[in-house]
Design a protein around this motif. Structure first.
Motif, PDB file in Angstrom:
ATOM      1  N   MET A   1      11.838 -31.462 -47.442  1.00  0.00           N
ATOM      2  CA  MET A   1      10.596 -31.248 -47.963  1.00  0.00           C
ATOM      3  C   MET A   1      10.003 -32.735 -48.481  1.00  0.00           C
ATOM      4  N   ILE A   2       8.882 -32.770 -48.391  1.00  0.00           N
ATOM      5  CA  ILE A   2       7.920 -33.994 -48.903  1.00  0.00           C
ATOM      6  C   ILE A   2       7.385 -33.603 -50.220  1.00  0.00           C
ATOM      7  N   GLU A  14      -2.767 -38.471 -45.025  1.00  0.00           N
ATOM      8  CA  GLU A  14      -1.675 -38.851 -43.641  1.00  0.00           C
ATOM      9  C   GLU A  14      -0.503 -38.181 -44.124  1.00  0.00           C
ATOM     10  N   VAL A  15      -0.092 -37.735 -45.072  1.00  0.00           N
ATOM     11  CA  VAL A  15       1.275 -36.913 -45.573  1.00  0.00           C
ATOM     12  C   VAL A  15       1.089 -35.744 -44.835  1.00  0.00           C
ATOM     13  N   GLU A  16      -0.008 -34.865 -44.984  1.00  0.00           N
ATOM     14  CA  GLU A  16      -0.313 -33.719 -44.483  1.00  0.00           C
ATOM     15  C   GLU A  16      -0.295 -33.761 -42.888  1.00  0.00           C
ATOM     16  N   ARG A  17      -0.664 -34.636 -42.221  1.00  0.00           N
ATOM     17  CA  ARG A  17      -1.033 -34.880 -40.876  1.00  0.00           C
ATOM     18  C   ARG A  17       0.560 -34.837 -40.321  1.00  0.00           C
ATOM     19  N   VAL A  18       1.230 -35.939 -40.674  1.00  0.00           N
ATOM     20  CA  VAL A  18       2.526 -36.034 -40.379  1.00  0.00           C
ATOM     21  C   VAL A  18       3.631 -35.165 -40.562  1.00  0.00           C
ATOM     22  N   GLY A  19       3.438 -34.578 -41.833  1.00  0.00           N
ATOM     23  CA  GLY A  19       4.244 -33.536 -42.184  1.00  0.00           C
ATOM     24  C   GLY A  19       4.034 -32.240 -41.398  1.00  0.00           C
ATOM     25  N   THR A  20       2.844 -32.071 -41.012  1.00  0.00           N
ATOM     26  CA  THR A  20       2.585 -30.969 -40.283  1.00  0.00           C
ATOM     27  C   THR A  20       3.001 -31.091 -38.814  1.00  0.00           C
ATOM     28  N   HIS A  22       5.592 -32.433 -38.069  1.00  0.00           N
ATOM     29  CA  HIS A  22       7.059 -32.132 -37.902  1.00  0.00           C
ATOM     30  C   HIS A  22       7.641 -30.904 -38.535  1.00  0.00           C
ATOM     31  N   GLY A  23       6.447 -30.068 -38.992  1.00  0.00           N
ATOM     32  CA  GLY A  23       6.882 -28.848 -39.425  1.00  0.00           C
ATOM     33  C   GLY A  23       7.771 -28.860 -40.932  1.00  0.00           C
ATOM     34  N   VAL A  24       7.419 -29.809 -41.397  1.00  0.00           N
ATOM     35  CA  VAL A  24       8.026 -30.075 -42.913  1.00  0.00           C
ATOM     36  C   VAL A  24       7.238 -29.595 -44.255  1.00  0.00           C
ATOM     37  N   PRO A  25       7.521 -28.606 -44.997  1.00  0.00           N
ATOM     38  CA  PRO A  25       7.288 -28.163 -45.942  1.00  0.00           C
ATOM     39  C   PRO A  25       6.886 -29.586 -46.881  1.00  0.00           C
ATOM     40  N   LEU A  41       2.120 -25.156 -44.846  1.00  0.00           N
ATOM     41  CA  LEU A  41       3.327 -25.707 -45.095  1.00  0.00           C
ATOM     42  C   LEU A  41       3.096 -26.625 -46.706  1.00  0.00           C
ATOM     43  N   ILE A  42       1.828 -26.407 -47.038  1.00  0.00           N
ATOM     44  CA  ILE A  42       1.611 -27.376 -48.357  1.00  0.00           C
ATOM     45  C   ILE A  42       1.664 -26.291 -49.639  1.00  0.00           C
ATOM     46  N   GLU A  43       2.171 -26.646 -50.754  1.00  0.00           N
ATOM     47  CA  GLU A  43       2.540 -26.142 -51.946  1.00  0.00           C
ATOM     48  C   GLU A  43       1.503 -27.021 -52.849  1.00  0.00           C
ATOM     49  N   THR A  44       0.543 -26.625 -53.327  1.00  0.00           N
ATOM     50  CA  THR A  44      -0.094 -27.385 -54.250  1.00  0.00           C
ATOM     51  C   THR A  44       0.344 -27.155 -55.985  1.00  0.00           C
ATOM     52  N   VAL A  45       0.950 -27.874 -56.337  1.00  0.00           N
ATOM     53  CA  VAL A  45       1.317 -27.752 -57.790  1.00  0.00           C
ATOM     54  C   VAL A  45       0.533 -28.580 -58.765  1.00  0.00           C
ATOM     55  N   ILE A  46       0.240 -27.648 -59.621  1.00  0.00           N
ATOM     56  CA  ILE A  46      -0.719 -28.397 -60.846  1.00  0.00           C
ATOM     57  C   ILE A  46       0.311 -28.176 -62.020  1.00  0.00           C
ATOM     58  N   VAL A  47       0.494 -29.250 -62.608  1.00  0.00           N
ATOM     59  CA  VAL A  47       1.372 -29.282 -63.835  1.00  0.00           C
ATOM     60  C   VAL A  47       0.706 -29.433 -65.156  1.00  0.00           C
ATOM     61  N   ALA A  48       1.317 -29.116 -66.143  1.00  0.00           N
ATOM     62  CA  ALA A  48       0.492 -29.383 -67.524  1.00  0.00           C
ATOM     63  C   ALA A  48       0.060 -30.869 -67.816  1.00  0.00           C
ATOM     64  N   GLU A  49      -0.910 -30.876 -68.459  1.00  0.00           N
ATOM     65  CA  GLU A  49      -1.420 -32.410 -68.828  1.00  0.00           C
ATOM     66  C   GLU A  49      -0.235 -32.981 -69.761  1.00  0.00           C
ATOM     67  N   GLY A  50      -0.200 -34.279 -69.510  1.00  0.00           N
ATOM     68  CA  GLY A  50       0.533 -34.950 -70.216  1.00  0.00           C
ATOM     69  C   GLY A  50       1.282 -36.229 -69.549  1.00  0.00           C
ATOM     70  N   PRO A  51       1.794 -37.212 -70.270  1.00  0.00           N
ATOM     71  CA  PRO A  51       2.286 -38.300 -69.412  1.00  0.00           C
ATOM     72  C   PRO A  51       3.647 -37.810 -68.771  1.00  0.00           C
ATOM     73  N   ASP A  52       3.800 -38.541 -67.554  1.00  0.00           N
ATOM     74  CA  ASP A  52       4.912 -38.241 -66.696  1.00  0.00           C
ATOM     75  C   ASP A  52       5.322 -36.902 -66.411  1.00  0.00           C
ATOM     76  N   VAL A  53       4.347 -35.845 -66.427  1.00  0.00           N
ATOM     77  CA  VAL A  53       4.668 -34.276 -66.320  1.00  0.00           C
ATOM     78  C   VAL A  53       4.951 -34.104 -64.757  1.00  0.00           C
ATOM     79  N   ALA A  54       3.901 -34.760 -63.858  1.00  0.00           N
ATOM     80  CA  ALA A  54       4.182 -34.637 -62.634  1.00  0.00           C
ATOM     81  C   ALA A  54       5.484 -35.338 -62.078  1.00  0.00           C
ATOM     82  N   ASP A  55       5.450 -36.327 -62.725  1.00  0.00           N
ATOM     83  CA  ASP A  55       6.966 -37.167 -62.218  1.00  0.00           C
ATOM     84  C   ASP A  55       8.151 -36.420 -62.596  1.00  0.00           C
ATOM     85  N   GLN A  56       8.083 -35.804 -63.805  1.00  0.00           N
ATOM     86  CA  GLN A  56       9.399 -35.060 -64.346  1.00  0.00           C
ATOM     87  C   GLN A  56       9.624 -33.924 -63.365  1.00  0.00           C
ATOM     88  N   TRP A  57       8.365 -33.187 -62.882  1.00  0.00           N
ATOM     89  CA  TRP A  57       8.456 -32.129 -61.922  1.00  0.00           C
ATOM     90  C   TRP A  57       9.314 -32.410 -60.486  1.00  0.00           C
TER      91      TRP A  57
END
Length: 148
Positions: A1-2, A14-20, A22-25, A41-57
């Protein structure tokens, strides 16, 4: 997974192009404002607002066999510790050997900015050479992960 820390990420395409190729999710993680990809192959993840929420995920999920793309050094340190392969947007790889130094430099720069409120910028812009280095580094990283 990337996993891509997508807020202010200049290399999502660029991540999408190279990941695709290689067939990597891929998980593109942000606080919003990103158009979902039609790529299965791409999951778009929208996290709640707040500091570092995406980082924690990302930090909760990344581990051995994963590649994490981020410019956030504390997130990079957590992912390296968890066994993930971590790339900055410039293609620089963060490892056990250099992530502590990167954290120290980040903290030093934060202190310098705090000491001089009139200090402007200081960071260099993202260049074509950075993009090229990133593409090469991601290609090598995905090959390395596939071998292990």
């Amino acid at each position: 997974m990337i996993y891509v820390d997508a807020d202010a990420c200049p290399v999502k395409a660029e991540v999408e192009r190279v990941g695709t190729r290689h067939g990597v999710p891929m998980a593109i993680v942000s606080n919003g404002g990103i158009r979902p990809s039609q790529n299965p192959l791409i999951e778009t993840v929208i996290v709640a607002e707040g500091p570092d929420v995406a980082d924690q995920w990302i930090a909760e999920r990344a581990g051995p066999g994963d590649v994490v793309v981020t410019g956030d050094i504390p997130l990079a340190a957590k992912c390296v510790e968890a066994g993930a392969l971590v790339l900055k947007h410039s293609g620089e790889r963060l490892t056990q050997a250099n992530v502590r130094e990167a954290l120290a430099m980040r903290d030093l720069m934060t202190d310098l900015r705090a000491a001089d409120p009139f200090r402007q910028g200081g960071g260099k812009g993202f260049t074509k050479a950075d993009r090229s280095r990133f593409l090469d580094a991601l290609e090598r990283a995905l090959r390395e992960v596939a071998r292990s």
